[in-house]
Design an enzyme around this catalytic site. Structure first.
Site, PDB file in Angstrom:
ATOM      1  N   TYR A  41       2.472   1.835  -3.511  1.00 15.87           N
ATOM      2  CA  TYR A  41       1.680   2.266  -4.611  1.00 15.87           C
ATOM      3  C   TYR A  41       1.003   3.646  -4.279  1.00 15.87           C
ATOM      4  O   TYR A  41       0.504   4.472  -5.173  1.00 15.87           O
ATOM      5  CB  TYR A  41       1.002   1.271  -5.259  1.00 15.87           C
ATOM      6  CG  TYR A  41       1.505   0.141  -6.056  1.00 15.87           C
ATOM      7  CD1 TYR A  41       1.844   0.442  -7.375  1.00 15.87           C
ATOM      8  CD2 TYR A  41       1.920  -0.796  -5.357  1.00 15.87           C
ATOM      9  CE1 TYR A  41       2.726  -0.352  -7.712  1.00 15.87           C
ATOM     10  CE2 TYR A  41       2.706  -1.752  -6.157  1.00 15.87           C
ATOM     11  CZ  TYR A  41       2.993  -1.463  -7.615  1.00 15.87           C
ATOM     12  OH  TYR A  41       3.731  -2.443  -8.123  1.00 15.87           O
ATOM     13  N   GLU A  42       0.797   4.233  -2.872  1.00 19.12           N
ATOM     14  CA  GLU A  42       0.148   5.224  -2.597  1.00 19.12           C
ATOM     15  C   GLU A  42       0.964   6.389  -2.626  1.00 19.12           C
ATOM     16  O   GLU A  42       0.634   7.522  -2.961  1.00 19.12           O
ATOM     17  CB  GLU A  42      -0.562   5.076  -1.286  1.00 19.12           C
ATOM     18  CG  GLU A  42      -1.652   4.108  -1.222  1.00 19.12           C
ATOM     19  CD  GLU A  42      -2.989   4.483  -1.952  1.00 19.12           C
ATOM     20  OE1 GLU A  42      -3.222   5.905  -2.265  1.00 19.12           O
ATOM     21  OE2 GLU A  42      -3.887   3.992  -2.442  1.00 19.12           O
ATOM     22  N   GLY A  43       2.137   6.254  -2.066  1.00 20.66           N
ATOM     23  CA  GLY A  43       3.134   7.108  -1.993  1.00 20.66           C
ATOM     24  C   GLY A  43       2.833   8.025  -0.702  1.00 20.66           C
ATOM     25  O   GLY A  43       1.676   7.995  -0.298  1.00 20.66           O
ATOM     26  N   ARG A  65       0.037  -2.051 -10.108  1.00 25.81           N
ATOM     27  CA  ARG A  65      -0.475  -2.284  -8.563  1.00 25.81           C
ATOM     28  C   ARG A  65      -1.289  -3.627  -8.736  1.00 25.81           C
ATOM     29  O   ARG A  65      -1.192  -4.301  -7.701  1.00 25.81           O
ATOM     30  CB  ARG A  65      -1.443  -0.971  -8.172  1.00 25.81           C
ATOM     31  CG  ARG A  65      -1.827  -1.150  -6.845  1.00 25.81           C
ATOM     32  CD  ARG A  65      -2.667  -0.267  -6.156  1.00 25.81           C
ATOM     33  NE  ARG A  65      -2.964  -0.171  -4.829  1.00 25.81           N
ATOM     34  CZ  ARG A  65      -3.121   0.676  -3.778  1.00 25.81           C
ATOM     35  NH1 ARG A  65      -2.654   1.969  -4.339  1.00 25.81           N
ATOM     36  NH2 ARG A  65      -3.280   0.650  -2.895  1.00 25.81           N
ATOM     37  N   ILE A  98       0.814  -1.127  -0.135  1.00 24.13           N
ATOM     38  CA  ILE A  98      -0.055  -0.039   0.009  1.00 24.13           C
ATOM     39  C   ILE A  98       0.900   1.097   0.010  1.00 24.13           C
ATOM     40  O   ILE A  98       0.664   1.975  -0.840  1.00 24.13           O
ATOM     41  CB  ILE A  98      -0.930   0.072   1.235  1.00 24.13           C
ATOM     42  CG1 ILE A  98      -1.825  -1.261   1.211  1.00 24.13           C
ATOM     43  CG2 ILE A  98      -1.620   1.269   1.365  1.00 24.13           C
ATOM     44  CD1 ILE A  98      -2.784  -1.318   2.223  1.00 24.13           C
TER      45      ILE A  98
END
Length: 206
Positions: free
Chosen positions: A14-16, A134, A11
């Site tokens: 991919y969210e950063g 993702r 998470i």
């Protein structure tokens, strides 16, 4: 069930994390690890509100609870840690109501779930390539059979290492020097180390 280390790391990857609030034009103000609030009901101000890293990390843990509950509450079948982590990441990205919204089966098979996850990539948009990466990562995690480090304390995973002095006494137990301890204190140390690694008291056998 709680999301594990692998799911949390996926998470985050991919969210950063952005510590200053921003607006991407979706009606939300976003900050931290993808934490988003509606423009109509938020005190966050794009380009102004700034969080510390600790605040962003704590908010992620807090936010994840609703997505963990979304997975646990929707499906009636069970999942292993990797499967659960992948589904929590999927829900975190698409919203906790994604399974009900798109008519997923509460007893969906592993193969069906993986075949569906790859479809949620916003085809034809600027986000397709990133979402495809993702989804593939989530599917790979879902299909993974490697044990999660979070589960190292499960019963049966903990191994005890002892050094016995010619069968007459316990010298070391998992690195703990036992030679100067009384029998009572020795038992306390044994149980403390065992319980810390298994969550259970040392079983006493007749």
């Amino acid at each position: 069930m709680k999301v594990g280390t692998k799911g949390l790391n996926l998470i985050k990857e991919y969210e950063g994390c952005r510590l200053t609030a921003y607006d991407i034009g979706d009606g939300m103000i976003t900050i931290g690890w993808g934490h988003a609030e509606s423009k109509s009901s938020t005190s966050l101000v794009a380009g102004v509100t700034t969080w510390s890293q600790a605040k962003a990390d704590a908010q992620l843990v807090s936010d994840l609870v609703s997505y963990e509950n979304a997975v646990s509450g929707f499906f009636t079948r069970s999942f292993n840690q990797s499967q659960f982590d992948a589904l929590v990441s999927f829900a975190y990205n698409l919203g906790g109501g994604v399974f009900d919204k798109y008519g997923w089966s509460r007893t969906a098979s592993d193969s069906w779930i993986c075949s569906q996850m790859i479809l949620y990539v916003n085809k034809g948009t600027q986000f397709e390539a990133g979402l495809t990466r993702r989804r593939k990562a989530e599917i790979a995690l879902y299909q993974s059979t490697a044990s999660d480090n979070d589960n190292k304390n499960k019963e049966g995973d903990f191994k005890m290492y002892c050094i016995i002095n010619n069968g007459t006494g316990l010298l070391f137990f998992n690195g703990q020097n036992m030679t100067s301890l009384t029998d009572a204190d020795e038992m306390k140390v044994l149980n403390t180390i065992y319980k810390a690694n298994t969550g259970k008291d040392i079983p006493i056998m007749d």
